[in-house]
Every structure is written in C-alpha cells, then in structure tokens.
Design an enzyme around this catalytic site. Structure first.
Site, PDB file in Angstrom:
ATOM      1  N   VAL A 124      -0.228   1.148 -12.350  1.00 22.41           N
ATOM      2  CA  VAL A 124      -0.360   0.972 -13.667  1.00 22.41           C
ATOM      3  C   VAL A 124      -0.623   2.882 -14.012  1.00 22.41           C
ATOM      4  CG1 VAL A 124      -2.322   0.893 -15.373  1.00 22.41           C
ATOM      5  CG2 VAL A 124      -1.810  -1.055 -13.594  1.00 22.41           C
ATOM      6  N   ALA A 160      -2.986   7.548 -13.405  1.00 19.65           N
ATOM      7  CA  ALA A 160      -2.287   6.303 -12.856  1.00 19.65           C
ATOM      8  C   ALA A 160      -3.105   5.921 -11.552  1.00 19.65           C
ATOM      9  CB  ALA A 160      -0.820   6.471 -12.556  1.00 19.65           C
ATOM     10  N   LYS A 161      -2.818   4.622 -11.146  1.00 19.29           N
ATOM     11  CA  LYS A 161      -3.388   4.201 -10.006  1.00 19.29           C
ATOM     12  C   LYS A 161      -2.290   2.978  -9.574  1.00 19.29           C
ATOM     13  CE  LYS A 161      -7.123   4.893  -7.544  1.00 19.29           C
ATOM     14  NZ  LYS A 161      -7.709   6.177  -7.433  1.00 19.29           N
ATOM     15  N   GLY A 162      -2.320   2.899  -8.198  1.00 22.08           N
ATOM     16  CA  GLY A 162      -1.551   1.775  -7.573  1.00 22.08           C
ATOM     17  C   GLY A 162      -2.254   0.981  -6.504  1.00 22.08           C
TER      18      GLY A 162
END
Ligand code: NAD
Length: 435
Positions: free
Chosen positions: A79, A124-126
C-alpha cells in the site's frame, strides 16, 4: 477479513485479526490524533480526504512450490499511502493474520513519520500473509522473490523503497535487492534499505532507532532544564530499541534504574549495569533468571518513581487506567503506539511531557534514508559521518515539533502531527492536483 485461507488449495480456517474489545487499536489511536491535528490546522475538506486515503493498493498472488512438492498460494500486499514528498518508504512484514486494513494504516503512519523526520519520502507498507515459523528458509526465499517479481512495477529507487519490518530481516532485503536487480538487468542497491552491510547497508543502522531515542531524550531534558547526570531512566522492553536506548543514555550520564522485557522487570535505585544486562540477554535470549535488581512486573515498572520513562516494547502499554499513576516527568516513545489516545489528556493534565513515537523513534527511518543516499552516491560514509548527520536531523526534527507545539499551545504529539500534515498538505497544494 475473509475467514478462508487458500494457502494450501483447500479452504482452512484462519484466526481473525485481533479485535480490541471496546478499546481503540493503535491505528485508530493514530487516526484520532490525525483528526485532531487536521481540525487545529483547519485543513480543507478535499485535502483532508486526499490525505486519508492511500494513492495505491496492490494485492498479488504468490504461488510457490513448497519443500514437499505441493503448490501453495500466498497473498501479498503493498500500500502506498502517498508519494507527495518523494518516493514512498516503508517496511514489509510477514504475518499469518495481517490484513489489508492494517497495512493501509501502517502506510499512512509512515507518511507522518517521514514528514516529521524531514526525509524526502512518502509513506508505504507491505506484507505477505504467511507464518514464517512454519516455513523453511528455501520457502521464505521463494515467497520473497515471487512477491518482489510481482511488485517489480511498484518498487524502485525513485518510486517505492521497502525495508524490514515484523518477521523480515537483512536476508529478506538481500533477496529483494537481488530479485529486483535480476529483472532490471543491473544491480540496484537503492531499491531497498536494511540490507546487510556487505551489499550496501549503512553503518549505524542497527543502532539508529535507539540512538534517535537517546537524542530525543537529551533534547527534551534541555527543555525541562534537566541535566542527563541528574536523571533516572526506566526502560520498558530490552530488544533492539530498548537495550540500545538504555546503553546510550547511560553513556550520556543518565542512571538506568529500571529495565524489563517480556519475562518481567528489574528495579535498582543505585543504577543497573546495562552492559551486563545486554550480555545476559545475548547469552540467554531474555533478562530471565538474572539479578539486576528487585524483581518487578511490567505493570509496576511503568509506575516507578523516575524522571524519564521510555516505553520501547510494544503498543498500548500506557492507557487511561495506568496513566494517572505514572510518575515520570518525561515519556519517550521508543515503541510505536505505546500510549493509547485516551491517555493523552491524562498525561497532559499531569504535566508530563511526551515525545511521540513518530518523532522519538524516527532515527531508524532516518538512517534508512542515509542508506538510500549512499547507495545512489556510490560512496559510503564512516560511522562518525552517519551519527553526526543522524544526530543533527533528529535534533532539528525535535526543534520543529517543539516550536509547532508551542505555536499551537498543544502537546508534542499534536505538534508532530500538525507539523507533518501541514508540510505534506502545503506540498500537495503547491504541486497541484493533476487531471
Ligand atoms: P524487539 O523484538 O527487538 O524487542 C522487543 C522487546 O520488548 C523484547 O525485549 C521483548 O521481550 C519486549 N516485550 C515484548 N512484549 C513485552 C511486554 N508485554 N512487556 C514488556 N516487554 C515486552 O523489537 P524492537 O525492534 O526493539 O521494537 C520495539 C518497538 O519499537 C516496537 O513497537 C517497534 O515497532 C518499535 N520500533 C522499532 C524500530 C527498529 O528499528 N527496531 C524502529 C521504529 C519503531
């Protein structure tokens, strides 16, 4: 979240994400603060809506052949909350119960942290929904490489730069760097940070978060008119952040009177031998079965008589129930979200200064940024260079937040959110809305 998992071809029940019964979770706590700051700034409705939603959400399927020959399909997320200040930055976590909602919340958290730290990155982050404790190293490598290949058009040194998070480490980052480089047909070290030193990691990164907590503490002590050698410090959590914070603050002259980990805490008003505690942890994996002082619980530790309390373990440790009993003059949030939103007002009324997580633990992302800069320069700094630049950036970030909080006559926490939202919103307005 769906209660079906398709990881082995047949639907199996998976544990739903933890529900906080009646209690807001740390991300809701973060949004509560975001809303307050947006209100104080009188943020335009359209800009508020823009900043609430992520600009991109990607879900990928990750099929791999397991060691026993079976094919399993995992699910991966990335995201991007925003790329207003620059390419987006944020970790990747591997967890069986991770949800897209959680990843969205963590991505926006990164936006505010980068803005507070004056880093030219968005947030962001995943995540990959998997349980690393039941996967072999070969299976983890396959998952990481297929996830990276599927995200090839998302990641990039000028686009989106991952880093380690829960259950991912230097090795995971090395696989990401290698897979991305194979697809790009050139070595692209700057696509990911948190790499091993030998393939483009930065000196000082392992210690960076604790070092940032130390600098934030020293800056806050100055504002309170306290000298480091006059203060007692209690640290909750003795992992990467807590142990380094304790060691560095001791080096600055502070007396560390309380430490703890998941096994319990120790109190010693004469001061704890932090180096011995670190050695004990290295040998025994925890503080258990040691004698660094009087044995206490983690609940008692938070309420100890002290000048500085550094929660460096996990979220939601200080809440409306124990906040009235906290005796520290200063709380430095080494952990993410250690204070629930409903404790903020209680701490404010008690006159306790709280240096919020998005400022106090931003040293880690600051040195991640330095890693990216060094990769792009192709020139590597020595440890003194890294620490000098880190300390200056952390001190400046503290000063910005302090000035903002003073200007708006509010807490450092809201000051940090106001500073971050204002900066991102102003940049957004200057860049304009394309379309
Ligand atoms: P870690 O796993 O190295 O250490 C966590 C420590 O907390 C361990 O000593 C563990 O025993 C202890 N702990 C766990 N549950 C506890 C409990 N209920 N009571 C008391 N102690 C408990 O993790 P870390 O990397 O040091 O991260 C700690 C916190 O800092 C997390 O909130 C993390 O998100 C945040 N953080 C870490 C970094 C980083 O660079 N490592 C950067 C920013 C924020």
């Amino acid at each position: 979240m769906s209660d079906k998992d398709i990881t082995n071809g047949t639907p199996t029940y998976v544990e739903p994400a933890p529900v906080h019964h009646g209690e807001p979770n740390p991300f809701e706590s973060m949004m509560a603060r975001f809303d307050k700051a947006a209100e104080i700034l009188n943020l335009e409705k359209g800009v508020y809506e823009y900043l609430q939603k992520p600009v991109k959400q990607v879900i990928v399927s990750i099929p791999i052949q397991m060691d026993n020959g079976e094919i399993k399909v995992f699910e991966g997320y990335r995201v991007i909350h925003d790329n207003i200040l620059g390419p987006s930055k944020g970790g990747i976590r591997y967890a069986p119960d991770v949800t897209l909602d959680e990843v969205k919340a963590l991505a926006s958290w990164m936006t505010w942290k980068c803005a507070v730290a004056n880093i030219p990155f968005g947030g962001a982050k995943g995540a990959v929904k998997c349980d690393p404790s039941v996967l072999s190293k070969v299976e983890l490598e396959k998952i990481t490489r297929r996830y990276t290949a599927n995200m090839f058009s998302v990641f990039g040194p000028d686009m989106d730069i991952p880093a380690p998070d829960m259950n991912t480490n230097e090795q995971t980052m090395a696989w990401i760097m290698d897979t991305y480089s194979m697809h790009a047909q050139r070595t692209e070290t700057a696509v990911v940070t948190g790499k091993p030193l030998i393939i483009g990691g930065s000196l000082g990164r392992v210690e960076a978060t604790g070092r940032g907590v130390m600098i934030s503490t020293l800056e806050a002590l100055k504002k309170l008119g306290l000298e480091p050698y006059d203060v007692n410090v209690v640290v909750q959590g003795f992992g990467n952040v807590g142990s380094i914070t304790a060691r560095l603050l001791k080096e600055q002259g502070c007396k560390i009177t309380g430490i703890s980990d998941i096994s319990g805490g120790y109190y010693n008003k004469k001061g704890i031998d932090v180096d011995a505690a670190i050695d004990h942890c290295k040998k025994n994996k925890s503080l258990k079965n040691s004698n660094f002082g009087e044995k206490i619980t983690n609940e008692e530790l938070l309420e100890l008589e002290c000048d500085v309390l550094a929660p460096c373990a996990k979220e939601d440790q200080i809440d409306k129930d124990n906040a009235p009993n906290i005796k520290a003059k200063l709380i430095i949030e080494g952990a993410n979200g250690p204070t629930s939103a409903d404790a903020d007002d209680i701490l404010k009324e008690k006159g306790i200064m709280v240096v919020p997580d998005i400022l106090a633990n931003a040293g880690g992302v600051t040195v991640s940024y330095f890693e990216w800069v060094q990769n792009r320069l192709g020139y590597y700094w020595d440890i003194d260079d890294v620490n000098r630049r880190h300390d200056r950036m952390m001190s400046e970030a503290f000063e910005n937040v302090y000035e903002t909080a003073s200007k708006y006559r509010t807490t450092l926490r809201l000051g940090a959110y106001i500073f971050a939202i204002d900066k991102v919103a102003k940049t957004l307005v200057l860049r304009g809305i394309y379309g």
